[in-house]
Design a protein around this motif. Structure first.
Motif, PDB file in Angstrom:
ATOM      1  N   PHE A 176       1.765   4.781   2.021  1.00 59.38           N
ATOM      2  CA  PHE A 176       0.629   4.572   1.128  1.00 59.38           C
ATOM      3  C   PHE A 176      -0.445   3.722   1.815  1.00 59.38           C
ATOM      4  N   LYS A 177      -1.698   3.919   1.386  1.00 53.69           N
ATOM      5  CA  LYS A 177      -2.807   3.120   1.928  1.00 53.69           C
ATOM      6  C   LYS A 177      -2.627   1.661   1.530  1.00 53.69           C
ATOM      7  N   LYS A 178      -2.814   0.787   2.518  1.00 47.70           N
ATOM      8  CA  LYS A 178      -2.474  -0.626   2.340  1.00 47.70           C
ATOM      9  C   LYS A 178      -3.299  -1.336   1.264  1.00 47.70           C
ATOM     10  N   ASP A 179      -4.563  -0.905   1.048  1.00 51.79           N
ATOM     11  CA  ASP A 179      -5.433  -1.626   0.123  1.00 51.79           C
ATOM     12  C   ASP A 179      -5.301  -1.169  -1.322  1.00 51.79           C
ATOM     13  N   LEU A 180      -4.485  -0.158  -1.552  1.00 50.54           N
ATOM     14  CA  LEU A 180      -4.298   0.325  -2.919  1.00 50.54           C
ATOM     15  C   LEU A 180      -3.336  -0.573  -3.685  1.00 50.54           C
ATOM     16  N   LYS A 181      -3.578  -0.697  -4.986  1.00 45.68           N
ATOM     17  CA  LYS A 181      -2.618  -1.347  -5.864  1.00 45.68           C
ATOM     18  C   LYS A 181      -1.529  -0.342  -6.248  1.00 45.68           C
ATOM     19  N   ILE A 182      -0.366  -0.876  -6.593  1.00 44.50           N
ATOM     20  CA  ILE A 182       0.753  -0.010  -6.963  1.00 44.50           C
ATOM     21  C   ILE A 182       0.351   0.942  -8.083  1.00 44.50           C
ATOM     22  N   LYS A 183      -0.340   0.443  -9.099  1.00 40.61           N
ATOM     23  CA  LYS A 183      -0.702   1.300 -10.236  1.00 40.61           C
ATOM     24  C   LYS A 183      -1.629   2.427  -9.803  1.00 40.61           C
ATOM     25  N   ASN A 184      -2.467   2.174  -8.780  1.00 40.95           N
ATOM     26  CA  ASN A 184      -3.360   3.216  -8.293  1.00 40.95           C
ATOM     27  C   ASN A 184      -2.608   4.247  -7.445  1.00 40.95           C
ATOM     28  N   VAL A 185      -1.607   3.770  -6.685  1.00 38.08           N
ATOM     29  CA  VAL A 185      -0.756   4.708  -5.949  1.00 38.08           C
ATOM     30  C   VAL A 185      -0.104   5.685  -6.921  1.00 38.08           C
ATOM     31  N   LEU A 186       0.450   5.158  -7.999  1.00 37.69           N
ATOM     32  CA  LEU A 186       1.126   6.010  -8.977  1.00 37.69           C
ATOM     33  C   LEU A 186       0.143   6.965  -9.650  1.00 37.69           C
ATOM     34  N   ARG A 187      -1.071   6.484  -9.905  1.00 39.28           N
ATOM     35  CA  ARG A 187      -2.079   7.340 -10.551  1.00 39.28           C
ATOM     36  C   ARG A 187      -2.459   8.506  -9.648  1.00 39.28           C
ATOM     37  N   ILE A 214       9.616   1.194 -12.027  1.00 36.65           N
ATOM     38  CA  ILE A 214       8.816   0.004 -11.729  1.00 36.65           C
ATOM     39  C   ILE A 214       9.495  -1.229 -12.318  1.00 36.65           C
ATOM     40  N   ARG A 215       9.995  -1.088 -13.539  1.00 36.96           N
ATOM     41  CA  ARG A 215      10.706  -2.208 -14.167  1.00 36.96           C
ATOM     42  C   ARG A 215      12.044  -2.452 -13.476  1.00 36.96           C
ATOM     43  N   GLU A 216      12.759  -1.387 -13.137  1.00 40.88           N
ATOM     44  CA  GLU A 216      14.066  -1.509 -12.499  1.00 40.88           C
ATOM     45  C   GLU A 216      13.966  -2.278 -11.189  1.00 40.88           C
ATOM     46  N   TYR A 217      12.926  -1.986 -10.408  1.00 40.00           N
ATOM     47  CA  TYR A 217      12.760  -2.641  -9.102  1.00 40.00           C
ATOM     48  C   TYR A 217      11.842  -3.863  -9.171  1.00 40.00           C
ATOM     49  N   ASN A 218      11.441  -4.217 -10.397  1.00 40.07           N
ATOM     50  CA  ASN A 218      10.694  -5.450 -10.628  1.00 40.07           C
ATOM     51  C   ASN A 218       9.424  -5.517  -9.770  1.00 40.07           C
ATOM     52  N   LEU A 219       8.659  -4.443  -9.767  1.00 34.68           N
ATOM     53  CA  LEU A 219       7.403  -4.405  -9.024  1.00 34.68           C
ATOM     54  C   LEU A 219       6.236  -4.745  -9.947  1.00 34.68           C
ATOM     55  N   ASN A 220       5.257  -5.413  -9.394  1.00 33.67           N
ATOM     56  CA  ASN A 220       4.044  -5.763 -10.134  1.00 33.67           C
ATOM     57  C   ASN A 220       3.019  -4.651  -9.929  1.00 33.67           C
ATOM     58  N   PRO A 221       2.654  -3.915 -10.973  1.00 32.37           N
ATOM     59  CA  PRO A 221       1.709  -2.790 -10.807  1.00 32.37           C
ATOM     60  C   PRO A 221       0.370  -3.204 -10.210  1.00 32.37           C
ATOM     61  N   ASN A 222       0.006  -4.486 -10.346  1.00 29.01           N
ATOM     62  CA  ASN A 222      -1.282  -4.946  -9.829  1.00 29.01           C
ATOM     63  C   ASN A 222      -1.206  -5.441  -8.382  1.00 29.01           C
ATOM     64  N   ALA A 223       0.009  -5.469  -7.812  1.00 29.04           N
ATOM     65  CA  ALA A 223       0.156  -5.908  -6.423  1.00 29.04           C
ATOM     66  C   ALA A 223      -0.355  -4.826  -5.476  1.00 29.04           C
ATOM     67  N   LYS A 224      -0.990  -5.278  -4.378  1.00 29.99           N
ATOM     68  CA  LYS A 224      -1.462  -4.333  -3.372  1.00 29.99           C
ATOM     69  C   LYS A 224      -0.326  -3.973  -2.416  1.00 29.99           C
ATOM     70  N   VAL A 225      -0.399  -2.768  -1.877  1.00 35.74           N
ATOM     71  CA  VAL A 225       0.636  -2.296  -0.968  1.00 35.74           C
ATOM     72  C   VAL A 225       0.801  -3.243   0.216  1.00 35.74           C
ATOM     73  N   LYS A 226      -0.310  -3.758   0.738  1.00 41.28           N
ATOM     74  CA  LYS A 226      -0.241  -4.626   1.916  1.00 41.28           C
ATOM     75  C   LYS A 226       0.462  -5.952   1.636  1.00 41.28           C
TER      76      LYS A 226
END
Length: 284
Positions: free
Chosen positions: A85-96, A114-126
């Motif tokens: 995934f592109k490093k500057d994207l947020k997780i929620k944007n990757v999924l979108r 996302i909940r199972e792996y406890n990821l923050n949708p607003n975190a950036k890939v980088k």
């Protein structure tokens, strides 16, 4: 979707990554694509995904080449070891983005993972650790529900518990809705029981394609006095043999009960060990 691999060769400058490889994957299964580093696994998966072209031969999916074929690439999801995934994207944007691309996308499953792996949708890939980046790749691969889903060492950085969660969810999803899943891994012992069919590559060539159950049932190690073992394996298909202090062990493909009836010790060979024996340069 039927996959026909027809005399595929791929050459990078002076390196032949794939060398006249042919096989067919005719039905939805969980396939184990195995081999040592440099065997050609990743190159094959990139050709299958339509990312690159073969130098010679072709891969056909239901009779069509996936390269520059959007109808087919919408049905194929490749999750690599890293840099998915592109490093500057947020997780929620990757999924979108992936939700737009895959007609079969399951947003409910993506949210659950996302909940199972406890990821923050607003975190950036980088900003993600290796483990979190791997978890994101697993989420996209599973939620894509792509008819052909390919995982190439998808769990770098994940601990044993997180990997087990992945395996469990993958099996649940596969049992609920079968698709072709191609799994390339070096942690073979962890996942080999999931495989329904195994393909082994060595130096760009296909050295084995076999039903996993047949491998488990028919590949075995037979041990005993050298003379007795040599006599037993004379007419057998021998993968490899070794001798030490008057004793011999041979790795044989055939009926294990024959060895036991001959008074020899026989035991099954784990698929990981079988892959190692088959891909050793000597006598492979």
């Amino acid at each position: 979707m039927k996959i026909d691999v027809e005399h595929v060769t791929k050459i990078y400058k002076d390196t032949k990554a794939l060398d006249d490889v042919s096989f067919t994957l005719s039905e939805p299964k969980i396939y184990g694509l195995l081999g040592r580093n440099g065997a050609g696994k990743t190159t094959f998966m990139e050709i299958l995904s339509g990312h690159i072209l073969a130098s010679d031969g072709e891969v056909l999916i239901d009779g069509e080449n996936p390269f520059d074929n959007q109808r087919l690439t919408e049905s194929i999801c490749l999750i690599k070891e890293g840099d998915n995934f592109k490093k500057d994207l947020k997780i929620k944007n990757v999924l979108r983005i992936y939700a737009y691309f895959y007609p079969t996308w399951d947003q409910e499953l993506a949210d659950e993972l996302i909940r199972e792996y406890n990821l923050n949708p607003n975190a950036k890939v980088k900003a993600l650790s290796k483990g979190m980046a791997s978890a994101l790749g697993i989420i996209v691969g599973l939620a894509s529900k792509a008819p052909i889903t390919i995982f190439d060492e998808p769990y770098i950085g994940l601990d044993a518990a997180a990997r087990k969660t992945f395996y469990d969810i993958l099996l649940e999803e596969y049992q609920a809705e079968q698709r072709t899943i191609i799994f390339s891994t070096h942690l073979i012992d962890e996942v080999s029981l999931m495989f329904e069919e195994v393909l082994i590559l060595q130096d760009g060539k296909l050295v084995m394609q076999q039903q996993a159950d047949a491998l488990r049932d028919n590949a075995y190690a037979v041990s005993g006095a050298t003379k007795d073992v040599e006599t037993f394996i004379e007419d057998k298909e021998v993968i490899q043999s070794k001798q030490l202090a008057g004793m011999m062990t041979a790795y044989v493909y055939g009926n294990m009960e024959q060895a036991k009836s001959a008074g020899l010790t026989a035991e099954g060979i784990p698929i990981q060990e079988l892959m190692i024996y088959l891909t050793e340069n000597k006598g492979a």
